[in-house]
Design a protein around this motif. Sequence first.
Motif, mmCIF file in Angstrom:
data_model
loop_
_atom_site.group_PDB
_atom_site.id
_atom_site.type_symbol
_atom_site.label_atom_id
_atom_site.label_comp_id
_atom_site.label_asym_id
_atom_site.label_seq_id
_atom_site.Cartn_x
_atom_site.Cartn_y
_atom_site.Cartn_z
ATOM 1 N N ALA A 68 -2.358 9.619 -8.187
ATOM 2 C CA ALA A 68 -2.514 8.243 -7.713
ATOM 3 C C ALA A 68 -1.983 8.089 -6.293
ATOM 4 O O ALA A 68 -2.556 7.359 -5.478
ATOM 5 N N THR A 69 -0.899 8.776 -6.001
ATOM 6 C CA THR A 69 -0.341 8.721 -4.644
ATOM 7 C C THR A 69 -1.299 9.306 -3.627
ATOM 8 O O THR A 69 -1.500 8.755 -2.547
ATOM 9 N N MET A 70 -1.926 10.437 -3.976
ATOM 10 C CA MET A 70 -2.883 11.066 -3.067
ATOM 11 C C MET A 70 -4.098 10.158 -2.863
ATOM 12 O O MET A 70 -4.629 10.036 -1.749
ATOM 13 N N GLU A 71 -4.550 9.492 -3.933
ATOM 14 C CA GLU A 71 -5.699 8.597 -3.824
ATOM 15 C C GLU A 71 -5.383 7.417 -2.917
ATOM 16 O O GLU A 71 -6.195 7.019 -2.071
ATOM 17 N N ALA A 72 -4.185 6.818 -3.086
ATOM 18 C CA ALA A 72 -3.791 5.694 -2.258
ATOM 19 C C ALA A 72 -3.673 6.089 -0.804
ATOM 20 O O ALA A 72 -4.065 5.356 0.101
ATOM 21 N N ALA A 73 -3.111 7.272 -0.549
ATOM 22 C CA ALA A 73 -2.962 7.770 0.818
ATOM 23 C C ALA A 73 -4.329 7.992 1.459
ATOM 24 O O ALA A 73 -4.534 7.699 2.646
ATOM 25 N N ASN B 29 0.849 -1.187 0.000
ATOM 26 C CA ASN B 29 0.000 0.000 0.000
ATOM 27 C C ASN B 29 0.887 1.241 0.000
ATOM 28 O O ASN B 29 1.673 1.444 0.927
ATOM 29 N N GLY B 30 0.759 2.048 -1.058
ATOM 30 C CA GLY B 30 1.577 3.243 -1.173
ATOM 31 C C GLY B 30 2.640 3.075 -2.236
ATOM 32 O O GLY B 30 2.546 2.218 -3.123
ATOM 33 N N THR B 31 3.668 3.892 -2.163
ATOM 34 C CA THR B 31 4.722 3.868 -3.181
ATOM 35 C C THR B 31 5.683 2.708 -2.943
ATOM 36 O O THR B 31 5.945 2.306 -1.810
ATOM 37 N N GLY B 32 6.199 2.171 -4.047
ATOM 38 C CA GLY B 32 7.151 1.077 -3.943
ATOM 39 C C GLY B 32 7.770 0.745 -5.282
ATOM 40 O O GLY B 32 7.377 1.271 -6.329
ATOM 41 N N THR B 33 8.734 -0.158 -5.234
ATOM 42 C CA THR B 33 9.420 -0.616 -6.439
ATOM 43 C C THR B 33 9.463 -2.141 -6.430
ATOM 44 O O THR B 33 9.852 -2.753 -5.430
ATOM 45 N N TYR B 34 9.057 -2.725 -7.558
ATOM 46 C CA TYR B 34 9.098 -4.184 -7.714
ATOM 47 C C TYR B 34 10.163 -4.522 -8.742
ATOM 48 O O TYR B 34 10.128 -4.039 -9.873
ATOM 49 N N PHE B 35 11.112 -5.357 -8.341
ATOM 50 C CA PHE B 35 12.202 -5.756 -9.231
ATOM 51 C C PHE B 35 11.939 -7.165 -9.776
ATOM 52 O O PHE B 35 11.839 -8.123 -9.003
ATOM 53 N N TYR B 36 11.820 -7.264 -11.110
ATOM 54 C CA TYR B 36 11.698 -8.561 -11.776
ATOM 55 C C TYR B 36 13.115 -9.012 -12.128
ATOM 56 O O TYR B 36 13.613 -8.746 -13.226
ATOM 57 N N MET B 37 13.755 -9.685 -11.210
ATOM 58 C CA MET B 37 15.183 -9.946 -11.331
ATOM 59 C C MET B 37 15.524 -10.813 -12.537
ATOM 60 O O MET B 37 16.526 -10.585 -13.218
ATOM 61 N N SER B 38 14.694 -11.837 -12.806
ATOM 62 C CA SER B 38 15.008 -12.730 -13.917
ATOM 63 C C SER B 38 14.869 -12.028 -15.267
ATOM 64 O O SER B 38 15.503 -12.417 -16.246
ATOM 65 N N LYS B 39 14.043 -10.975 -15.318
ATOM 66 C CA LYS B 39 13.835 -10.230 -16.564
ATOM 67 C C LYS B 39 14.704 -8.975 -16.650
ATOM 68 O O LYS B 39 14.742 -8.319 -17.695
ATOM 69 N N ASP C 176 8.253 0.956 -10.875
ATOM 70 C CA ASP C 176 8.112 1.963 -9.821
ATOM 71 C C ASP C 176 6.695 2.513 -9.872
ATOM 72 O O ASP C 176 6.277 3.026 -10.933
ATOM 73 N N GLY C 177 5.979 2.400 -8.771
ATOM 74 C CA GLY C 177 4.600 2.849 -8.835
ATOM 75 C C GLY C 177 3.929 2.958 -7.491
ATOM 76 O O GLY C 177 4.569 3.078 -6.448
ATOM 77 N N VAL C 178 2.591 2.901 -7.551
ATOM 78 C CA VAL C 178 1.758 3.046 -6.368
ATOM 79 C C VAL C 178 0.822 1.848 -6.278
ATOM 80 O O VAL C 178 0.216 1.447 -7.285
ATOM 81 N N TRP C 179 0.703 1.292 -5.070
ATOM 82 C CA TRP C 179 -0.173 0.143 -4.817
ATOM 83 C C TRP C 179 -1.284 0.538 -3.865
ATOM 84 O O TRP C 179 -1.116 1.436 -3.019
ATOM 85 N N ALA C 180 -2.419 -0.148 -3.990
ATOM 86 C CA ALA C 180 -3.524 -0.001 -3.039
ATOM 87 C C ALA C 180 -4.091 -1.382 -2.774
ATOM 88 O O ALA C 180 -4.560 -2.055 -3.700
ATOM 89 N N ASP C 181 -3.999 -1.821 -1.514
ATOM 90 C CA ASP C 181 -4.481 -3.148 -1.116
ATOM 91 C C ASP C 181 -3.896 -4.245 -2.002
ATOM 92 O O ASP C 181 -4.600 -5.172 -2.433
ATOM 93 N N GLY C 182 -2.616 -4.143 -2.318
ATOM 94 C CA GLY C 182 -1.925 -5.170 -3.080
ATOM 95 C C GLY C 182 -2.045 -5.063 -4.577
ATOM 96 O O GLY C 182 -1.433 -5.847 -5.305
#
Length: 249
Positions: free
Chosen positions: A238-243, A181-191, A196-202
Amino acid sequence: MPPNIPGTLTAKSLRSEEQLWKTSDQKAQKEGPHHTVFWTTGERYQGAWKDNKKHGKGTVIYKNNDKYEGDWAEDMRHGLGTLWLYRDGKYIVRYNGEWRHDQPNGHGTYFADNGDTYEGEWHNGKRHGKGRAVYGGRPVDGFGGDVYEGYFENDVKSGPGTMMYANGDVYEGLWAGDQKNGTGTYFYMSKGKRFDGVWADGCIKCGTYSEIHTPPPGTPGALPPVELRNADKVLAEATMEAAAQASKR
């Protein structure tokens, strides 16, 4: 009637002036180290006492044969101690660490039935504060499972944290309610890519993909340059909406 001569033994002087129940109660008071004491409930305790309460080092074996070894204060588990579960004729550790007022409080390690482990801070029997959880992997190094390092609140992941998945992928960012929930970075290591983005409830709300390491032009599988118009505005909204959603929970 014979005279009452001082020092003469009489029937009255041979009888205690104190009531019998008081004498028995005084003898029953436990103070200092004691051998095993049994309860009618099936529990038994061996260790130190103070004012007729478990206090100091001691071991309780419960009715179901689970046991606690460690520190006591005022009849409660308090200090450093280990809770053991009795399973199939042998003991396994459930929790080892600090206790306060009969519950895990402070720093401790928990071992679940399915092999998951947690080492970190506790508050009133729940994971709370900074800790490290291993899901499905080896407890020592987390090999073969998912590993989370970060913060918990009221027994769920909450705040900044990093999840290292068994497939090598990594998420670094904010959590709430045990989900991204909120800002984060997901690394697809094999690819070799990152998001970099914003998540809400996963769920991903918005963000951008890019290469972890920028490849030479024309490299097969490389991402083409794609950009949003007003990307900063979209990300801010999007960040304000997630917050706002997070504050409503």
